[in-house]
Design a protein around this motif. Structure first.
Motif, PDB file in Angstrom:
ATOM      1  N   VAL A   1      -6.099  -2.145   6.495  1.00  0.00           N
ATOM      2  CA  VAL A   1      -5.104  -1.245   5.350  1.00  0.00           C
ATOM      3  C   VAL A   1      -6.089   0.368   5.996  1.00  0.00           C
ATOM      4  N   ALA A   2      -7.356   0.301   6.592  1.00  0.00           N
ATOM      5  CA  ALA A   2      -7.208   1.669   7.827  1.00  0.00           C
ATOM      6  C   ALA A   2      -6.377   2.044   9.305  1.00  0.00           C
TER       7      ALA A   2
ATOM      8  N   LEU B   1      -7.953   2.804  -2.803  1.00  0.00           N
ATOM      9  CA  LEU B   1      -8.295   1.650  -1.552  1.00  0.00           C
ATOM     10  C   LEU B   1      -9.186   3.044  -0.466  1.00  0.00           C
ATOM     11  N   GLY B   2      -8.832   3.971  -0.090  1.00  0.00           N
ATOM     12  CA  GLY B   2      -9.229   4.761   0.697  1.00  0.00           C
ATOM     13  C   GLY B   2      -8.607   6.139   0.313  1.00  0.00           C
TER      14      GLY B   2
ATOM     15  N   VAL C   1      -4.889   6.301  -0.345  1.00  0.00           N
ATOM     16  CA  VAL C   1      -4.629   5.670  -0.093  1.00  0.00           C
ATOM     17  C   VAL C   1      -4.521   4.401  -1.613  1.00  0.00           C
TER      18      VAL C   1
ATOM     19  N   ALA D   1     -10.943  -2.550  -0.356  1.00  0.00           N
ATOM     20  CA  ALA D   1      -9.846  -2.835   1.269  1.00  0.00           C
ATOM     21  C   ALA D   1     -10.138  -3.090   2.688  1.00  0.00           C
ATOM     22  N   ARG D   2     -11.774  -3.197   2.908  1.00  0.00           N
ATOM     23  CA  ARG D   2     -12.201  -3.587   3.766  1.00  0.00           C
ATOM     24  C   ARG D   2     -11.858  -4.487   4.578  1.00  0.00           C
TER      25      ARG D   2
ATOM     26  N   TYR E   1     -10.400   8.075   8.014  1.00  0.00           N
ATOM     27  CA  TYR E   1      -9.782   7.920   7.249  1.00  0.00           C
ATOM     28  C   TYR E   1     -11.661   6.922   6.401  1.00  0.00           C
ATOM     29  N   TRP E   2     -11.103   6.995   5.119  1.00  0.00           N
ATOM     30  CA  TRP E   2     -11.969   5.969   4.717  1.00  0.00           C
ATOM     31  C   TRP E   2     -12.030   5.097   3.929  1.00  0.00           C
ATOM     32  N   THR E   3     -12.079   4.345   4.184  1.00  0.00           N
ATOM     33  CA  THR E   3     -12.216   2.585   2.462  1.00  0.00           C
ATOM     34  C   THR E   3     -12.813   2.473   1.929  1.00  0.00           C
TER      35      THR E   3
ATOM     36  N   VAL F   1       1.456  -1.361  -0.185  1.00  0.00           N
ATOM     37  CA  VAL F   1       0.200  -0.324   0.148  1.00  0.00           C
ATOM     38  C   VAL F   1       0.869   1.264   0.005  1.00  0.00           C
TER      39      VAL F   1
END
Length: 211
Positions: A133-134, A103-104, A94, A128-129, A122-124, A31
Motif C-alpha cells: 500500500v505504501a 489504511l494510512g 489512504v 495495510a502493512r 508516509y505511514w500505514t 485503494v
C-alpha cells in the motif's frame, strides 16, 4: 514617420506560481488517495482512525503526530487542509476503496517551492502493512507531483533503522544518496541518522509496479 506600436511589458513569472498542489483524488483501484478534509462523509470514522494511528507503536516512533482524541485529530486535519489551501502541501488519506477504511497517510510538501524541491513521507496502519500500500501510494503521488505541480526533485529521508521505509523508497525509484548524521529527532526523543533518497522528474519510472 508613424509612431511605433507600444512594446508590451515583459512579464516574468515566478516559478513558484505554477508549483501549486491542487486537490485531487487518486484512484488506485482497491485503494483511494483522497485529500484530508473535514467534509468527508465518514468524518467520525476518520477521526477515530487517526487516534488509532497516533497510538500505533511504529507510527508513534517514526511518524508521530498529536491525536490523543478526536479534538486533536480534528486540529491535525485542519492543518492538512491549510496546506492544500496554500498549495504548498498535499496530504492524502489512504483509504480502502470498498469501505473507506483508513489504511494510512501520505504527504508531500515543498522544501523549496521556487526550486521545485519537495519532500514526501508516509505511514500505514497495521492492517495495510505487507500489501504494498505504501509503495503504490508513494509511486502514485510522486508521478502526480511531477505531472501536475512541476516538481523537479522529490526527496525521502527516513531513520536508518526504519527498514520498511527504505524498501518503499527503493521500490519507487528513489535512489540512495547518502546518510545524514543525527539529522532528525523522532518520536523516541532521539536524533537518528537518516538515509536520504531522491527521485528526479527526468528519472525513469520504476519497472514492474502495478498501480
Amino acid at each position: 514617420m508613424s509612431a511605433s506600436a507600444p512594446v508590451p511589458p515583459v512579464v516574468v513569472r515566478n516559478p513558484a506560481d505554477r508549483r501549486t498542489f491542487v486537490r485531487a483524488t487518486l484512484d488506485l483501484g482497491d485503494v483511494l488517495l483522497r485529500p484530508w478534509g473535514r467534509e468527508a462523509a465518514e468524518l467520525e470514522a476518520t477521526l477515530d482512525g487517526l487516534v488509532a494511528a497516533a497510538g500505533d507503536p511504529l507510527i508513534a516512533r517514526w511518524n508521530p503526530f498529536p491525536a490523543a482524541g478526536r479534538t486533536e485529530a480534528m486540529t491535525w486535519l485542519e492543518l492538512r487542509e491549510g496546506g492544500w489551501d496554500r498549495g504548498d502541501a498535499a496530504s492524502f488519506a489512504v483509504l480502502g476503496a470498498a469501505d473507506r477504511t483508513l489504511l494510512g497517510a501520505i504527504g508531500l510538501r515543498w522544501a523549496d517551492r521556487a526550486d521545485g524541491l519537495a519532500m514526501i513521507g508516509y505511514w500505514t496502519l497495521p492492517a495495510a502493512r505487507g500489501r504494498s500500500v505504501a509503495t503504490r501510494a508513494t509511486c502514485a503521488v510522486t508521478d502526480w507531483a511531477f505531472a501536475t505541480a512541476d516538481a523537479r526533485r522529490i526527496e525521502i529521508a527516513h531513520a536508518v533503522e526504519n527498514e520498511a521505509s527504505c524498501r518503499v523508497a527503493h521500490r519507487c525509484g528513489y535512489l540512495p544518496e547518502g546518510t545524514l548524521r543525527e539529522s532528525h529527532r523522532y518520536g523516541d526523543g532521539v536524533y537518528h541518522d537518516e538515509h536520504l533518497h531522491a527521485r528526479l522528474a527526468a528519472d525513469p519510472a520504476p519497472a514492474g509496479l502495478a498501480v
